[in-house]
Enzyme design. Structure first.
Site, PDB file in Angstrom:
ATOM      1  N   THR A  17       0.979  -1.363   0.029  1.00 21.09           N
ATOM      2  CA  THR A  17      -0.133  -0.072   0.024  1.00 21.09           C
ATOM      3  C   THR A  17       0.851   1.301   0.135  1.00 21.09           C
ATOM      4  OG1 THR A  17      -0.272   0.076   2.432  1.00 21.09           O
ATOM      5  CG2 THR A  17      -1.679  -1.144   1.253  1.00 21.09           C
ATOM      6  N   GLU A  70      -5.834  -4.037  -1.322  1.00 24.84           N
ATOM      7  CA  GLU A  70      -6.407  -5.202  -0.570  1.00 24.84           C
ATOM      8  C   GLU A  70      -7.376  -6.135  -1.200  1.00 24.84           C
ATOM      9  OE1 GLU A  70      -4.804  -2.042   2.469  1.00 24.84           O
ATOM     10  OE2 GLU A  70      -5.889  -2.300   0.348  1.00 24.84           O
ATOM     11  N   LYS A  74     -16.853  15.949  10.430  1.00 20.96           N
ATOM     12  CA  LYS A  74     -17.694  16.094  11.530  1.00 20.96           C
ATOM     13  C   LYS A  74     -17.836  17.393  11.852  1.00 20.96           C
ATOM     14  CE  LYS A  74     -19.350  13.167  15.059  1.00 20.96           C
ATOM     15  NZ  LYS A  74     -19.208  11.900  16.073  1.00 20.96           N
ATOM     16  N   TRP A  81     -22.091  14.306  10.122  1.00 26.46           N
ATOM     17  CA  TRP A  81     -21.045  14.135   9.024  1.00 26.46           C
ATOM     18  C   TRP A  81     -21.445  14.813   7.675  1.00 26.46           C
ATOM     19  CZ3 TRP A  81     -17.248  11.640  10.888  1.00 26.46           C
ATOM     20  CH2 TRP A  81     -17.386  10.808  12.118  1.00 26.46           C
TER      21      TRP A  81
END
Length: 543
Positions: free
Chosen positions: A185, A330, A434, A439
């Site tokens: 990654t 992944e 937030k 959100w």
């Protein structure tokens, strides 16, 4: 009772053997570092892969060892993609855009025994040499007469290495769970983590990706993987194209240049191409400036980061259907694909574009769900957001060097799933803003402002606010030749997103920072604007 079916092992060697039988004379075109093009066939490529496998044996590379590549998309890298795993080794592709200390870390972490690299990376490796394994063998991907002088020990020329070997090789019969590839990654937090693929996972991934509701390749296609071969196996295209027998065009080191891409697409008559949004923006900006058409390109796929609706519309203007895919290192990487459906045409234009930029439906073999903070599965109503989890035969169960885990893989994305199974990524968990306990989706704001004619690129980040905890800050790169005003851009968002989502301020930038995999680095932007002073006169409505 047992079945009476043959139990052939699923491995990458099957792809190679199949391509040699059904596409031996199909062309592979490579753009080289000097701008010239190399051409040969699948048959010639796999003959050279056999020479390379013999060379790996002669170099004493043990079965199961990691063999590293530091290279762009070209024919030599393609040969490595087959020779390394099919001979029982692990092909470890390294992203040269990582920080040098990250490259040194993953070479040591993977215990690479041989490193194949493009000569342009020689200075980088010489600087890292003291921190790399002492017994590392280095092979420059060039002819003997092009081998630069270097301080690297055990340095060899790729072509000289192959010249000494036979093109006959007895490929081992490998168990399908044998590791085949290793990809790390980008490591935005902490050290990069390795994902270890198997022959089985790679073969199944490419079978599913070739289905008609995904890439849907045909033998008549000419495929251009602009996405680098050092990043998640170029989304599987070096394997998928061979599996189907499609003509393959590898763009070399200039994959991000719009003019070069347009010329390559037209001269090689590319029908299907794959890249991240920044690549398509570069291509479109060149097409807009030059007026050059790209008539052969019918379909393209965008992945890696959110695709703004304006990008889909601009590609349609040039006759290209831009399809969206979602995945990650992944997940090998394919998780979902958005192939336009006939019912899209019944939608109003704005709704149709919104539908087309969704991440699509899970491909066969992948299961998805969204959960709340307690891990409870949430409804698939297209409205409820939750943490996205995945599982499937090509989804990692743990990172290289660690222990496997049971259950679902946490992707780090926040998303919705609707009744038809369409995935909509609303944000990365680490990027969600937030504000006042509610959100805010940065992606939705970015997509909305990208429809402004003066906006080339946009990013939204959360910045600390004394009253609301966080408020969104809009960062915009103007299109060349335009001078948009910050207040006008903020006003443009009215009616396009919830009023309290509208950022409190907008800053104009010359460019956005990008990660090693071509995504906007919001981590770097948050660090840059960590001490941002909000304007005295702030926008009125709050959560």
């Amino acid at each position: 009772m047992q079945d009476l079916m043959m139990a052939d092992q699923l491995n990458i060697g099957m792809i190679m053997r199949h391509a040699e039988q059904i596409a031996a004379d199909v062309e592979i075109v490579s753009v080289l570092g000097d701008g010239t093009r190399h051409r040969y066939t699948y048959s010639e490529a796999f003959a050279r892969s056999r020479r390379l496998a013999n060379a790996l044996d002669r170099l004493g590379v043990a079965s199961g060892s990691c063999v590293a590549t530091l290279a762009w998309n070209d024919y030599r890298h393609f040969e490595l993609y087959y020779a390394i795993p099919c001979s029982g080794r692990i092909c470890h592709t390294i992203n040269p855009r990582l920080f040098p200390e990250q490259i040194a870390y993953i070479i040591n972490h993977a215990h690479d025994s041989v490193l194949f690299f493009d000569p342009q990376f020689m200075p980088l490796l010489e600087k890292l040499q003291a921190g790399l394994p002492e017994d590392m063998q280095y092979v420059a991907l060039c002819a003997a007469d092009a081998l630069p002088a270097s301080t690297l020990p055990n340095l060899k020329s790729y072509e000289a290495l192959l010249a000494c070997e036979s093109d006959r090789y007895d490929w081992p019969v490998l168990d399908e769970r044998t590791p085949s590839g290793l990809c790390y990654t980008s490591g935005t937090t902490g050290n990069p983590k390795g994902v270890l693929y198997s022959h089985r996972s790679t073969l199944l991934h490419n079978l599913a990706g070739s289905l008609s509701e995904a890439a849907g390749l045909r033998a008549q296609d000419t495929v251009l993987p602009i996405v680098p071969m050092f990043h998640v196996n170029a989304w599987g295209m070096p394997y998928s194209a061979a599996m189907i027998g499609a003509r393959l065009v590898l763009p070399g080191p200039k994959a991000g240049d719009g003019e070069t891409l347009a010329s390559l697409i037209n001269e090689e008559r590319v029908t299907y191409a794959l890249g991240v949004p920044t690549v398509w923006l570069a291509l479109l900006n060149h097409l807009d400036r030059s007026g050059v058409p790209i008539p052969s390109l019918k379909r393209a796929v965008s992945g890696g980061s959110a695709c703004p609706p304006s990008l889909v519309e601009r590609m349609e203007h040039y006759g290209v259907t831009l399809e969206i895919g979602w995945g990650m290192t992944e997940t090998s990487p394919l998780g979902t694909y958005n192939r336009p459906q006939p019912w899209y045409q019944a939608l109003e234009d704005e709704e149709r574009i919104r539908q087309k930029v969704k991440a699509g439906r899970q491909v066969f073999g992948i299961s998805l769900r969204i959960v709340d903070e307690l891990g409870v599965e949430l409804p698939r109503d297209g409205q409820t957001s939750g943490a996205l989890q995945a599982r499937g035969p090509w989804v990692c169960a743990g990172y290289f060097g660690g222990k496997p885990t049971e259950g679902w893989f946490d992707t780090g994305d926040v998303a919705t799933l609707d009744e038809r199974g369409y995935l909509q990524i609303t944000d990365r968990i680490k990027d969600v803003i937030k504000s006042g306990g509610e959100w805010i989706s940065s992606i939705d704001i970015e997509n909305a402002v990208m429809t402004h004619p003066d906006v080339a690129e946009a990013a939204v980040i959360g910045v600390v606010h004394a009253i609301w905890g966080e408020r969104p800050l809009l960062l915009v790169v103007p299109r060349p030749g335009t001078s948009p005003q910050a207040d006008d851009l903020l006003g443009f968002l009215e009616g396009k997103v919830a009023k309290w989502w509208i950022p409190d301020a907008c800053e104009l930038l010359a460019q956005l920072p990008y990660t090693a995999t071509g995504k906007v680095s919001k981590k770097e932007l948050r660090e840059r604007f960590a001490d941002y002073l909000w304007p005295a006169a702030e926008r009125s409505l709050r959560p």
